[in-house]
Design a protein around this motif. Sequence first.
Motif, PDB file in Angstrom:
ATOM      1  N   SER A 106       0.851  -1.191   0.000  1.00 55.89           N
ATOM      2  CA  SER A 106       0.000   0.000   0.000  1.00 55.89           C
ATOM      3  C   SER A 106       0.881   1.233   0.000  1.00 55.89           C
ATOM      4  N   PRO A 107       0.963   1.883  -1.146  1.00 62.28           N
ATOM      5  CA  PRO A 107       1.852   3.033  -1.289  1.00 62.28           C
ATOM      6  C   PRO A 107       1.340   4.249  -0.525  1.00 62.28           C
ATOM      7  N   ALA A 108       2.231   5.184  -0.270  1.00 63.79           N
ATOM      8  CA  ALA A 108       1.858   6.447   0.352  1.00 63.79           C
ATOM      9  C   ALA A 108       0.910   7.196  -0.580  1.00 63.79           C
ATOM     10  N   PRO A 109       0.059   8.076   0.000  1.00 64.49           N
ATOM     11  CA  PRO A 109      -0.886   8.831  -0.831  1.00 64.49           C
ATOM     12  C   PRO A 109      -0.172   9.551  -1.974  1.00 64.49           C
ATOM     13  N   CYS A 111       1.379   8.235  -4.423  1.00 64.08           N
ATOM     14  CA  CYS A 111       2.429   7.428  -5.056  1.00 64.08           C
ATOM     15  C   CYS A 111       1.796   6.263  -5.805  1.00 64.08           C
ATOM     16  N   ALA A 112       2.377   5.925  -6.949  1.00 65.74           N
ATOM     17  CA  ALA A 112       1.897   4.765  -7.712  1.00 65.74           C
ATOM     18  C   ALA A 112       2.294   3.492  -6.979  1.00 65.74           C
ATOM     19  N   PRO A 113       1.439   2.469  -7.001  1.00 63.75           N
ATOM     20  CA  PRO A 113       1.825   1.209  -6.365  1.00 63.75           C
ATOM     21  C   PRO A 113       3.030   0.594  -7.088  1.00 63.75           C
ATOM     22  N   PRO A 114       3.993   0.061  -6.347  1.00 64.35           N
ATOM     23  CA  PRO A 114       5.205  -0.482  -6.974  1.00 64.35           C
ATOM     24  C   PRO A 114       4.905  -1.664  -7.895  1.00 64.35           C
ATOM     25  N   SER A 115       5.705  -1.775  -8.933  1.00 64.40           N
ATOM     26  CA  SER A 115       5.598  -2.920  -9.840  1.00 64.40           C
ATOM     27  C   SER A 115       6.375  -4.100  -9.259  1.00 64.40           C
ATOM     28  N   ILE A 116       6.106  -5.286  -9.792  1.00 55.91           N
ATOM     29  CA  ILE A 116       6.844  -6.477  -9.371  1.00 55.91           C
ATOM     30  C   ILE A 116       7.422  -7.152 -10.617  1.00 55.91           C
ATOM     31  N   GLU A 269       8.934  -8.386   4.478  1.00 57.84           N
ATOM     32  CA  GLU A 269       8.502  -7.385   5.476  1.00 57.84           C
ATOM     33  C   GLU A 269       9.158  -6.038   5.187  1.00 57.84           C
ATOM     34  N   ALA A 270      10.469  -6.062   4.904  1.00 56.93           N
ATOM     35  CA  ALA A 270      11.188  -4.820   4.617  1.00 56.93           C
ATOM     36  C   ALA A 270      10.673  -4.177   3.334  1.00 56.93           C
ATOM     37  N   ALA A 271      10.302  -4.996   2.350  1.00 56.96           N
ATOM     38  CA  ALA A 271       9.778  -4.458   1.091  1.00 56.96           C
ATOM     39  C   ALA A 271       8.445  -3.746   1.332  1.00 56.96           C
ATOM     40  N   ARG A 272       7.597  -4.349   2.170  1.00 50.99           N
ATOM     41  CA  ARG A 272       6.309  -3.706   2.507  1.00 50.99           C
ATOM     42  C   ARG A 272       6.538  -2.333   3.099  1.00 50.99           C
ATOM     43  N   LEU A 274       9.242  -0.394   2.703  1.00 46.70           N
ATOM     44  CA  LEU A 274       9.764   0.510   1.667  1.00 46.70           C
ATOM     45  C   LEU A 274       8.650   0.982   0.735  1.00 46.70           C
ATOM     46  N   ALA A 275       7.720   0.078   0.432  1.00 45.97           N
ATOM     47  CA  ALA A 275       6.628   0.400  -0.489  1.00 45.97           C
ATOM     48  C   ALA A 275       5.741   1.505   0.077  1.00 45.97           C
ATOM     49  N   ARG A 276       5.688   1.565   1.390  1.00 45.78           N
ATOM     50  CA  ARG A 276       4.813   2.497   2.091  1.00 45.78           C
ATOM     51  C   ARG A 276       5.417   3.890   2.253  1.00 45.78           C
ATOM     52  N   GLN A 277       6.750   3.966   2.088  1.00 44.75           N
ATOM     53  CA  GLN A 277       7.429   5.240   2.344  1.00 44.75           C
ATOM     54  C   GLN A 277       7.138   6.272   1.267  1.00 44.75           C
ATOM     55  N   PRO A 278       6.852   7.504   1.682  1.00 40.68           N
ATOM     56  CA  PRO A 278       6.470   8.521   0.710  1.00 40.68           C
ATOM     57  C   PRO A 278       7.646   9.145  -0.059  1.00 40.68           C
ATOM     58  N   GLY A 279       8.779   9.325   0.566  1.00 41.21           N
ATOM     59  CA  GLY A 279       9.865  10.084  -0.073  1.00 41.21           C
ATOM     60  C   GLY A 279      10.667   9.272  -1.068  1.00 41.21           C
ATOM     61  N   PRO A 280      11.679   9.899  -1.675  1.00 40.98           N
ATOM     62  CA  PRO A 280      12.569   9.162  -2.578  1.00 40.98           C
ATOM     63  C   PRO A 280      13.450   8.176  -1.812  1.00 40.98           C
ATOM     64  N   LEU A 281      13.809   7.091  -2.454  1.00 43.32           N
ATOM     65  CA  LEU A 281      14.677   6.081  -1.840  1.00 43.32           C
ATOM     66  C   LEU A 281      16.134   6.529  -1.901  1.00 43.32           C
ATOM     67  N   VAL A 282      16.450   7.229  -2.974  1.00 43.09           N
ATOM     68  CA  VAL A 282      17.782   7.792  -3.128  1.00 43.09           C
ATOM     69  C   VAL A 282      17.619   9.303  -3.035  1.00 43.09           C
TER      70      VAL A 282
END
Length: 293
Positions: A106-109, A111-116, A269-272, A274-282
């Motif tokens: 479940s992505p942050a408001p 944000c597009a849901p991540p692809s797999i 669990e860690a991916a879930r 990360l998927a939820r975080q709103p900001g950039p990963l880098v």
Amino acid sequence: HAKAHHRGHTQMFDAEMHRQTLERLELETDLRAAIDGEGLEIHYQPIVHLRSGHLRGFEALVRWRHPTRGLLTPAAFLPLAQDTGLIVPLDRWVLRAAAREAACWSPAPGCAPPSISVNLTAAQVHLPGLCADIARALQGAGLPPERLILELTEHVLTNDSAGTIQTMRALRDLGVGLALDDFGTGYSSLSYLRRLPITDLKLDRSFIADLNAGSAGPALVRTVAELGQALTLTTVAEGIETAQQYAHVRALGFTLAQGYYISRPVSAEAARELARQPGPLVAAGVDDAGTLP
Ligand code: C2E
Ligand code: MG
Ligand code: MG
Ligand code: MG
């Protein structure tokens, strides 16, 4: 004497062969049990947009938690799986488990849901009914087809190209994305590449490792970025391990990046998380730190 000596050698050789055969049989039995049971797990490696640093999705990478040998990476068991045909149920298991997991993200408001992204082997692609099976897996998981990307290597495409391209078209018609993985390690011709109904081009990490080697390294990577633009494909730089490599492929116009610099493959669990975080990963700015030639 020489003959006896030779016989001794042969016996030792036979014993060693015998031991290896038994070990392989045992591993095969264990792998079969792992696929049917709870022995396999998936680690998820983030893939980010180079422009924004935001998460685009994850690649599903299979692991085998062996009862006595510990956590095994694909290099330790995929060749065996391929030789024994176990690769087919293995890949089916990974696709189903990864699709179910991705459906939970479940992505942050905003944000597009991540692809797999899921890897397919040659054996899979040539199976009749592959499309129907993938459609069933998506439906079972409740995952929209647009969120799935299937990764194929050039080697998949070298035998029976007409049938393979047909299968790929049918997969595209389902709505899933198709990535050409480890690009540059096979021998696709330019005209062949143009005919492939792919959406993503993943440059093999060996080319990224050569970026600093001087000589042709950077020119080759630049050429692939331009090739991707010319064919309107999403380009992915694999094996990004340093800030400098990140900045370099970003400046060359690659769309996406994946590698230890961004993140190692992580648990479900860690991916879930990360998927939820709103900001950039880098973080922005970090990518401008590298020096360009
Ligand atoms: P791949 O599809 O090219 O996946 C990327 C591999 O590179 C992964 O290795 C990943 O852990 C590794 N990697 C990612 N970033 C870096 C980096 O910055 N540096 C380095 N040195 N390596 C990096 P892994 O997980 O060991 O998988 C190896 C290969 O096994 C995959 O290569 C893929 O071809 C295959 N594979 C993995 N999972 C599956 C699966 O479920 N089914 C099938 N058929 N093949 C799979
Ligand atoms: Mg892959
Ligand atoms: Mg790859
Ligand atoms: Mg690879």
